[in-house]
Design a protein around this motif. Sequence first.
Motif, PDB file in Angstrom:
ATOM      1  N   ASP A  42       0.882  -1.177   0.000  1.00 37.50           N
ATOM      2  CA  ASP A  42       0.000   0.000   0.000  1.00 37.50           C
ATOM      3  C   ASP A  42       0.917   1.223   0.000  1.00 37.50           C
ATOM      4  N   LEU A  48       0.740   4.235  -0.967  1.00 40.01           N
ATOM      5  CA  LEU A  48       0.130   5.450  -0.395  1.00 40.01           C
ATOM      6  C   LEU A  48      -0.968   5.022   0.573  1.00 40.01           C
ATOM      7  N   ARG A  49      -0.667   5.039   1.889  1.00 38.25           N
ATOM      8  CA  ARG A  49       0.620   5.277   2.477  1.00 38.25           C
ATOM      9  C   ARG A  49       0.986   4.196   3.489  1.00 38.25           C
ATOM     10  N   ALA A  50       0.059   3.247   3.752  1.00 34.13           N
ATOM     11  CA  ALA A  50       0.236   2.396   4.932  1.00 34.13           C
ATOM     12  C   ALA A  50       1.513   1.555   4.905  1.00 34.13           C
ATOM     13  N   MET A  89      -7.958   9.811   4.882  1.00 35.62           N
ATOM     14  CA  MET A  89      -6.597  10.365   4.845  1.00 35.62           C
ATOM     15  C   MET A  89      -6.221  11.184   6.080  1.00 35.62           C
ATOM     16  N   THR A  98      -5.752   1.776   9.147  1.00 37.60           N
ATOM     17  CA  THR A  98      -5.925   2.620   7.968  1.00 37.60           C
ATOM     18  C   THR A  98      -7.045   2.034   7.114  1.00 37.60           C
ATOM     19  N   GLY A 122      -4.792  -0.313   3.750  1.00 42.56           N
ATOM     20  CA  GLY A 122      -3.543  -1.054   3.987  1.00 42.56           C
ATOM     21  C   GLY A 122      -3.632  -2.038   5.139  1.00 42.56           C
ATOM     22  N   HIS A 139      -4.824   8.747  -6.072  1.00 41.32           N
ATOM     23  CA  HIS A 139      -4.644   8.835  -4.612  1.00 41.32           C
ATOM     24  C   HIS A 139      -3.594   9.898  -4.271  1.00 41.32           C
TER      25      HIS A 139
HETATM   26  C1  MLT Z   1      -4.949   3.305   3.451  1.00 43.53           C
HETATM   27  O1  MLT Z   1      -4.542   2.326   4.094  1.00 43.53           O
HETATM   28  O2  MLT Z   1      -6.104   3.374   3.066  1.00 43.53           O
HETATM   29  C2  MLT Z   1      -4.041   4.421   3.060  1.00 43.53           C
HETATM   30  O3  MLT Z   1      -2.829   4.296   3.641  1.00 43.53           O
HETATM   31  C3  MLT Z   1      -4.741   5.734   3.047  1.00 43.53           C
HETATM   32  C4  MLT Z   1      -3.869   6.937   3.280  1.00 43.53           C
HETATM   33  O4  MLT Z   1      -3.681   7.316   4.428  1.00 43.53           O
HETATM   34  O5  MLT Z   1      -3.353   7.524   2.342  1.00 43.53           O
END
Ligand code: MLT
Length: 235
Positions: free
Chosen positions: A4, A6-8, A52, A81, A84, A184
């Motif tokens: 993941d 962005l960003r996990a 987010m 999150t 992720g 994203h």
């Molecule tokens: C997620 O797990 O959905 C993402 O990491 C979302 C984010 O914080 O960008």
Amino acid sequence: VVIDVLRASTTIAVAIANGARQVIPCESAEEAVTRSKAFERDDMLLAGERKMLPIPGFDLGNSPLEFTADVVGGKTVLLTTTNGTAALVAVQSAPLVYVGALVNFSAVLAHMREHAEGESDVAIVCAGRERQFSLEDAVCAGGFVRGLLRRNPRLAMNDAALATLHVQRRYRRDLPAMMADATHAAALTKAGFGDDVACCAALDTYPVVPILIDRQITRLHRGRPIPARRGSGRG
Ligand code: MLT
């Protein structure tokens, strides 16, 4: 391998690289709070996002830039999150789960190659966004597929793996351009997290291999045996 970007998975790699004792992926904020009660308050951090943004009352959001050594060193991070950590919880019963991102790409690829050379199947799970395909996860996945094929050109792969390979070929020399095309990334930038996008696009800046065992993500040290699952008898 769960991705993941962005960003996990980036946040987890940064937290582990910066000395977090462990990261515990949680499905909900409620679960994170409940699990946090097993720890002394000073030993743990509640972290995560919804849409987010940081979850009210939590210590940290999901911005990798928040997870500095000063903040996370020696701590247990309970992280929830939207996509992720849900993906991590979904695959937790797999024999071995690594957390992959661009920031720890080569470190994770090296371990994947060891498994792909044996009899093991390797599954690459892209968390995506709101249950949809996401470009940055596909490009990272395609990089792993390419790296595995370079070692073993006869490796069998499914159509999804082949598709990520083609997407990765388009962007591999210009990850910032990939982020510029990713929805994203645009949403994060609009929400004020543009620096996170740059951090998440940087290749191999945090060369760690986070491994998920028994709902705990810790750092795998090269050359040391993979820790056994509780009750598995595996060494
Ligand atoms: C997620 O797990 O959905 C993402 O990491 C979302 C984010 O914080 O960008």
